[in-house]
Design a protein around this motif. Structure first.
Motif: not given
Lengths: 192, 536
Positions: A33-35, A53
């Motif tokens: 995860l990327k946020q 993401r």
């Protein structure tokens, strides 16, 4: 697999709690995860967005590339349109219908909704109303998260767990009413 | 703790990295996008158990000086700030290159390209070069964490401060970070040379020569750093130099295979010269992709810009200003634009605004009635904070916003030029950051100005941090010499409007320094407290 979501709204509407629920579900499902979030000046009633993401492999960019968002998930209708250049050809535009009017030149509501309806894959839902119906007038965000869940390939139970995690300090009643909002949003998305 | 995976903002990764790398104290003034570093340390149970210093400083200068003092004592310290905060701290920062460090000293600076929450988009790498100190620039949250270990190690090896440079996008983006085995803190240990920190000219000259001599070693460190990597590629028609987070935007465009061109990824400065030379020798042209200003690109081109074929921000291949993203890099690589439908014309801008119920709104209503309505537009100098939004409709009440503290000093200068009335508007926290010395200037010359210190008892714009001014404002003004009878405290509420306007008019007529302190708690912190109370 990958899911790229643009979360949109107005500063103070609390889009980050949606990101937290979906993000929690993703991480608990063993995904990467990327946020990217907006902090600072815009949080004072300006337009805010978050790039969420999720993928089953390492993610490079913190920002979703233009034309690659699988979903725009907006808690405010006009804000959903601001991020159209990010939307992928087969992406979904999902928006709450309740406008947040804090500017003098807010466009006529029907024009905004008409622009949303022009998108091939769109879902408009009266999330504030649905939240009130399940007895959780402040649960609009969770209704939106529930609606999004229909299009996200992550076990729904993991999102419920996410709500339990976020609201764990606030008592079982708060947890239950937010899960009810989540379920109601999902139900609406499946039926409409 | 080892191998534990946490989901952290870039800012939080730095905080956790510093804690795990043996930090003893963090010093900072809140500033977007750097605020969350210090807040994380303040919230950390581990930090409390270790008695890590984490209270806010009055400003970035006092923060860097205190961090330097902790380093003098042999312990590991970090000062953090936003890019313009380094302007405030430039004096101790540049001179800390000459004094050097004792315990590990990290200066973390968060730049804000595209000016999401700032008045400029200066690139702090120029400061690092100016001070001749090593710099680290992470591409992702994991590197941000790891670079705290590397930063303290470099700092203690060369007895120099090290700059850690990030930008907004990394600061405020969350990703998984794997922790390492934590290091113990240092114990109190004075510098070996008791004159190291005494910058008398004779000593400074010696130390400056030493700093210059160290540059070769710092370059060698960069050449061998794991954060600088050369990845070869078969297509030599182009080579890429990517710095920090720009690496992600490049690789995002090659998800289905390796980048066909040779890539030099830079994360540690001074820039690794022999790696750059190798790239330049092997490819037909070099595209430099860096977040912020064209720092590496400009050095590569040199004054004459002859010989090497360079592309980047300076020739329009990439925009000269603003934040990068995967699409801009994609277009620079000559790939097709994948952008979706255009934004419909009906979409209106939605600028930030003062919150409903904010006390600043009542203050601006009173000021407009007493100033703009009587003397016209152009009399009000303001400052950095939520109240800067008073420049926008419906208030349009202020005429300047330059840097922390500039309201009072600019009003004084304008009064010196003959402007009447000359008014300053500054927030409580901004006043104790950089307004007090300016007020002293005005008092010493009995300048004909009216100063509004908007007291909402917090540092509001950055999220409600504790303000040094709390409960001290009137006392500070008296202490600086503002006459008691010209210091007014008023509650900015609708019902006090007439009284407020009367006081403003009265103080405009007084020939000298007046201070009006509208005092009402920030509506955001008020709600937060009320909510916390309800949940108890």
């Amino acid at each position: 697999m990958k899911i790229d979501i643009i979360l949109a709204g107005v500063g103070g509407q609390g889009i980050l709690s949606i990101a937290t629920v979906i993000g929690y579900a993703a991480v608990e499902s063993g995904l990467f995860l990327k946020q990217a979030e907006v902090h600072g000046m815009s949080q004072r009633g300006g337009d805010v967005q978050s790039h969420l993401r999720i993928a089953d492999r390492d993610i490079y960019s913190d920002l979703i590339p233009a034309g690659n968002a699988d979903m725009i998930l907006s808690v405010e209708p006009m804000e959903s349109l601001r991020y159209l250049p990010y939307l992928a050809k087969n992406g979904w535009l999902i928006s709450n219908t309740t406008p947040f009017v804090n500017i003098p030149d807010y466009p006529p509501e029907e024009q905004v909704l008409a622009e949303i309806r022009k998108q091939t894959h769109h879902l408009l839902l009266p999330a504030d109303e649905i939240a009130r119906e399940v007895g959780n007038p402040r649960g609009m965000n969770m209704v939106m998260a529930g609606a999004a869940s229909r299009f996200i390939d992550i076990p729904f139970e993991k999102m419920e767990e996410g709500i339990r995690f976020i609201f764990r300090g606030k008592g079982e009643a708060i947890v239950a009413s937010n899960i009810a909002a989540l379920q109601a949003g999902r139900k609406y998305a499946i039926e409409n | 703790m080892r191998n534990q995976k946490l989901l952290l903002l870039g800012d939080e990764a730095i905080a956790q990295g510093a804690l795990d790398a043996g930090l003893s104290g963090i010093y900072a003034y809140p500033g977007t996008p750097s605020t969350e570093i210090t807040e994380y340390v303040q919230r950390s149970a581990e930090s409390a158990a270790r008695y890590i210093h984490c209270r806010w400083s009055a400003n970035e200068k006092t923060a860097v000086e205190a961090a330097l003092g902790m380093s003098y004592g042999g312990k590991r310290a970090m000062a953090c700030m936003k890019h313009v905060g380094l302007n405030v701290a430039a004096d101790p920062f540049i001179n800390s290159g000459i004094t050097g460090a004792n315990g590990g000293l990290l200066i973390t600076v968060a730049d804000d390209p595209s000016m999401h929450s700032s008045q400029d988009e200066q690139d702090s790498r120029f400061y690092g070069k100016f001070a001749l100190v090593p710099m680290l620039e992470p591409a992702n949250q994991q590197e941000a964490y790891d670079m705290c270990f590397r930063g303290f190690e470099l700092s203690e090896k060369y007895r120099l401060p090290v700059m850690l440079r990030i930008t907004t996008r990394l600061a405020h983006s969350r990703a998984g970070v794997v922790r390492r085995e934590p290091l113990p803190e240092n114990s109190l240990q004075l510098p070996q040379d008791m004159r190291q920190f005494v910058l008398l000219p004779a000593i400074s000259r010696r130390r400056y020569k030493k700093l210059l001599e160290t540059q070769h070693a710092l370059l060698a460190e960069s050449e061998n750093s794991l954060f600088n990597q050369y990845v070869d590629g078969p297509d030599k028609s182009r080579g890429l130099i990517v710095c920090g987070i720009a690496y992600n935007y490049l690789m995002e465009n090659f998800l289905d295979g390796p980048c066909p061109h040779p890539v030099l990824k830079i994360g540690q400065y001074p820039a690794p010269r022999s790696m750059v030379a190798r790239l330049v020798d092997e490819v037909a042209e070099v595209l430099v992709i860096e977040e912020g200003m064209p720092f590496v690109e400009e050095y590569l081109r040199g004054l004459l810009d002859r010989g090497i074929r360079v592309r980047g921000r300076m020739d329009g291949t990439l925009p000269r200003d603003g934040e990068l993203n995967p699409n801009l890099v994609r277009l620079a690589l000559g790939m097709n634009d994948e952008a979706g439908p255009a934004v419909p014309e009906i979409v209106a801008g939605r600028p930030p605004a003062l919150c409903q119920g904010c006390g600043h709104a009542d203050t601006y209503d009173a000021m407009n009635a007493a100033i703009k309505a009587v003397f016209g537009d152009g009399h009000v100098f303001s400052d950095i904070g939520c109240y800067t939004l008073g420049a926008l409709s419906p208030y349009q009440a202020i005429n300047s916003c330059v840097d922390m503290g500039a309201s009072i000093t600019m009003a004084k200068g304008a009064a010196d030029a003959g402007l009447f009335p000359a008014i300053a508007v500054i927030g409580d926290s901004t006043f104790t950051h950089s307004g007090m010395t300016g007020l002293l200037d005005a008092v010493v010359e009995n300048a004909n100005i009216v100063v509004f210190i908007l007291d909402n008892s917090t540092t509001a714009m950055t999220g409600g941090q504790k303000s040094h001014a709390e409960g001290r404002l009137a006392q500070i003004c008296r202490g600086l010499g503002v006459p008691e009878e010209h210091i007014h405290v008023i509650v900015p509420l609708r019902k006090n409007h007439e009284e407020f306007v009367r006081i403003i008019k009265q103080e405009i007529e007084y020939k000298g320094v007046s201070v009006i302190i509208p005092t009402r708690e920030c509506i955001q912190t008020f709600r937060k407290k009320a909510k916390a109370k309800k949940e108890q």
